[in-house]
Enzyme design. Sequence first.
Site, mmCIF file in Angstrom:
data_model
loop_
_atom_site.group_PDB
_atom_site.id
_atom_site.type_symbol
_atom_site.label_atom_id
_atom_site.label_comp_id
_atom_site.label_asym_id
_atom_site.label_seq_id
_atom_site.Cartn_x
_atom_site.Cartn_y
_atom_site.Cartn_z
ATOM 1 N N HIS A 1 -52.204 22.886 -112.073
ATOM 2 C CA HIS A 1 -51.281 21.762 -111.853
ATOM 3 C C HIS A 1 -51.974 20.408 -111.972
ATOM 4 O O HIS A 1 -51.340 19.420 -112.369
ATOM 5 C CB HIS A 1 -50.616 21.900 -110.486
ATOM 6 C CG HIS A 1 -49.608 23.015 -110.439
ATOM 7 N ND1 HIS A 1 -48.321 22.878 -110.903
ATOM 8 C CD2 HIS A 1 -49.723 24.302 -110.015
ATOM 9 C CE1 HIS A 1 -47.668 24.017 -110.752
ATOM 10 N NE2 HIS A 1 -48.501 24.897 -110.212
ATOM 11 N N GLU B 1 -40.803 17.671 -116.271
ATOM 12 C CA GLU B 1 -41.492 17.328 -117.519
ATOM 13 C C GLU B 1 -40.545 16.672 -118.521
ATOM 14 O O GLU B 1 -40.803 16.658 -119.724
ATOM 15 C CB GLU B 1 -42.115 18.584 -118.146
ATOM 16 C CG GLU B 1 -41.131 19.640 -118.602
ATOM 17 C CD GLU B 1 -40.761 20.650 -117.530
ATOM 18 O OE1 GLU B 1 -40.310 21.744 -117.891
ATOM 19 O OE2 GLU B 1 -40.910 20.327 -116.325
ATOM 20 N N ASP C 1 -38.325 16.528 -123.660
ATOM 21 C CA ASP C 1 -38.808 17.595 -122.783
ATOM 22 C C ASP C 1 -40.105 18.148 -123.357
ATOM 23 O O ASP C 1 -40.171 18.485 -124.549
ATOM 24 C CB ASP C 1 -37.755 18.696 -122.674
ATOM 25 C CG ASP C 1 -38.086 19.696 -121.587
ATOM 26 O OD1 ASP C 1 -37.793 19.392 -120.421
ATOM 27 O OD2 ASP C 1 -38.653 20.753 -121.903
ATOM 28 N N ILE C 2 -41.153 18.221 -122.511
ATOM 29 C CA ILE C 2 -42.422 18.786 -122.972
ATOM 30 C C ILE C 2 -42.242 20.292 -123.170
ATOM 31 O O ILE C 2 -41.819 20.998 -122.252
ATOM 32 C CB ILE C 2 -43.553 18.507 -121.974
ATOM 33 C CG1 ILE C 2 -43.747 16.999 -121.811
ATOM 34 C CG2 ILE C 2 -44.857 19.169 -122.433
ATOM 35 C CD1 ILE C 2 -44.833 16.621 -120.813
#
Length: 313
Positions: free
Chosen positions: A188, A219, A175-176
């Site tokens: 975005h 993400e 997960d970022i």
Amino acid sequence: MQPKKKNNLILVIHSDTEALLRLGALLKESGDVIFATSVKSGQFMACHRKPDLIIIAARVGDNSGIDLCKRLKAHRDSKDCAVLILAEEQERELELAALQAGAVDFIAAPFQPAIFQARVRTHIALSSHKSLLQALADKDGLTEVYNRRYFENQARLELKRHNRQQQPLTLALLDIDYFKPYNDAYGHLQGDICLREVAQAIGAGSRRPGEFVARYGGEEFAVVLPNTNLQNAQKYGRWICERVLSLAIPHAHAGAVPFITVSAGIATVTPNTRTTLENLITTADSALYLAKASGRNQFKVATLEQETIKEAS
């Protein structure tokens, strides 16, 4: 400099060496031709070389080429290969059985070489088009790694394979960190660029057969690592955190480290018949939660058998 275009690959399975020579001469303009003179070697080459077209004699020694076609169509590594059955004049009655076995075409001798070559070119073109469509269906449009549908299908196959072989399988969920603040601060469009860069960095480390990266959602990414035990899973966790940090993507709202980082939850299992993909995902997700709760930019490893989180050294 333009990269060299990959030649089409044609596998011919026939026990008559003179017939192989004639077919090789006819097919040389259509691609690279490889040969097998037995059912066993033909099946092995079909599964491992994945040719664009397989041409099988209706009889291969004492074996049925149509039965071989059925086996190829039932095997996960060769089921998508186009198969053409090549018969002798007295075997014309086998055409319906060949098509019902999954062959895309049936040609009986005597045939005109030009017509044979034209039909081969047509099937190769259709096979290439089908492969392209399949690749597009399996990929995430933004990041160009595999999508969640492919991940779920392929991960279940890997679980079954590792259960049969009794080998360890590892799943990493990445997960970022602080991605929403990144999107809010940089927009975005820049967020999409960041996702692509991270995905490509993760994917660049996937080189072994069966290993792949998929976008799991938002993400978050999933990495399937075949034949990977707990020790090597820890090595992967260290590598992936360092790899993403080394991209040095600026993130002024990320807390202690002013760059994009990832947290990783890694689950390792030697599966049995009761092991499910859902169990494996839940275990990796628990490890990911602990990595994020412990400060992010790090990884944690869990083993499904023990149902406990093991902190990485």
